[in-house]
Design a protein around this motif. Sequence first.
Motif, PDB file in Angstrom:
ATOM      1  N   SER A   3      -4.993  -4.978 -60.863  1.00  0.00           N
ATOM      2  CA  SER A   3      -5.957  -5.815 -60.447  1.00  0.00           C
ATOM      3  C   SER A   3      -6.093  -5.808 -58.864  1.00  0.00           C
ATOM      4  O   SER A   3      -5.183  -5.573 -58.070  1.00  0.00           O
ATOM      5  N   LYS A   4      -7.455  -5.898 -58.251  1.00  0.00           N
ATOM      6  CA  LYS A   4      -7.474  -5.773 -56.823  1.00  0.00           C
ATOM      7  C   LYS A   4      -7.537  -7.347 -56.415  1.00  0.00           C
ATOM      8  O   LYS A   4      -8.029  -8.165 -56.588  1.00  0.00           O
ATOM      9  N   GLU A   5      -6.397  -7.485 -55.515  1.00  0.00           N
ATOM     10  CA  GLU A   5      -6.245  -8.533 -54.914  1.00  0.00           C
ATOM     11  C   GLU A   5      -7.144  -8.500 -53.550  1.00  0.00           C
ATOM     12  O   GLU A   5      -6.906  -7.813 -52.583  1.00  0.00           O
ATOM     13  N   LEU A   6      -8.100  -9.533 -53.709  1.00  0.00           N
ATOM     14  CA  LEU A   6      -8.795  -9.484 -52.378  1.00  0.00           C
ATOM     15  C   LEU A   6      -8.129 -10.432 -51.273  1.00  0.00           C
ATOM     16  O   LEU A   6      -7.569 -11.413 -51.658  1.00  0.00           O
ATOM     17  N   PRO A   7      -8.271  -9.996 -50.116  1.00  0.00           N
ATOM     18  CA  PRO A   7      -7.678 -10.812 -49.260  1.00  0.00           C
ATOM     19  C   PRO A   7      -8.159 -12.236 -48.923  1.00  0.00           C
ATOM     20  O   PRO A   7      -9.545 -12.388 -49.304  1.00  0.00           O
ATOM     21  N   ILE A   8      -7.533 -13.155 -48.578  1.00  0.00           N
ATOM     22  CA  ILE A   8      -7.937 -14.531 -48.183  1.00  0.00           C
ATOM     23  C   ILE A   8      -8.431 -14.398 -46.813  1.00  0.00           C
ATOM     24  O   ILE A   8      -7.705 -14.303 -45.830  1.00  0.00           O
ATOM     25  N   VAL A   9      -9.839 -14.780 -46.460  1.00  0.00           N
ATOM     26  CA  VAL A   9     -10.257 -14.846 -45.054  1.00  0.00           C
ATOM     27  C   VAL A   9     -10.343 -16.481 -44.932  1.00  0.00           C
ATOM     28  O   VAL A   9     -10.824 -17.113 -45.533  1.00  0.00           O
ATOM     29  N   THR A  10     -10.582 -16.749 -43.606  1.00  0.00           N
ATOM     30  CA  THR A  10     -10.812 -18.038 -43.172  1.00  0.00           C
ATOM     31  C   THR A  10     -12.520 -18.132 -42.649  1.00  0.00           C
ATOM     32  O   THR A  10     -12.377 -17.108 -41.731  1.00  0.00           O
ATOM     33  N   ASP A  21     -15.036 -10.793 -50.233  1.00  0.00           N
ATOM     34  CA  ASP A  21     -15.579 -10.251 -51.092  1.00  0.00           C
ATOM     35  C   ASP A  21     -17.010  -9.209 -50.426  1.00  0.00           C
ATOM     36  O   ASP A  21     -17.593  -9.795 -49.651  1.00  0.00           O
ATOM     37  N   ILE A  22     -16.769  -7.947 -50.793  1.00  0.00           N
ATOM     38  CA  ILE A  22     -17.644  -7.008 -50.237  1.00  0.00           C
ATOM     39  C   ILE A  22     -18.975  -7.285 -50.655  1.00  0.00           C
ATOM     40  O   ILE A  22     -19.962  -7.098 -49.991  1.00  0.00           O
ATOM     41  N   SER A  23     -19.281  -8.108 -51.597  1.00  0.00           N
ATOM     42  CA  SER A  23     -20.607  -8.489 -52.328  1.00  0.00           C
ATOM     43  C   SER A  23     -20.984  -9.761 -51.331  1.00  0.00           C
ATOM     44  O   SER A  23     -22.208 -10.087 -51.661  1.00  0.00           O
TER      45      SER A  23
END
Length: 72
Positions: A3-10, A21-23
């Motif tokens: 699974s691709k873990e997407l980074p959490i951003v603030t 999310d690139i989308s």
Amino acid sequence: MSSKELPIVTCPHCGKEHQWDISNRFRPFCSERCKMIDLGKWANEEYRVAQPADKDEQDFPTPDFPEPPHQA
Ligand SMILES: [Zn+2]
């Protein structure tokens, strides 16, 4: 890696943590609202700085187009 873990951003505006999310067209903001508010704020500040009150008004000269020949 299954699974691709997407980074959490603030979110720069509201500080809410959300997944990158690139989308997401509004990244790094969490939502369109935050992006618009933040960019609007920037634009207003930029406008005040970049546009001094005594700035010469720029009028684009209106070209004189010759009258088109009348068709008989
Ligand atoms: Zn936000």
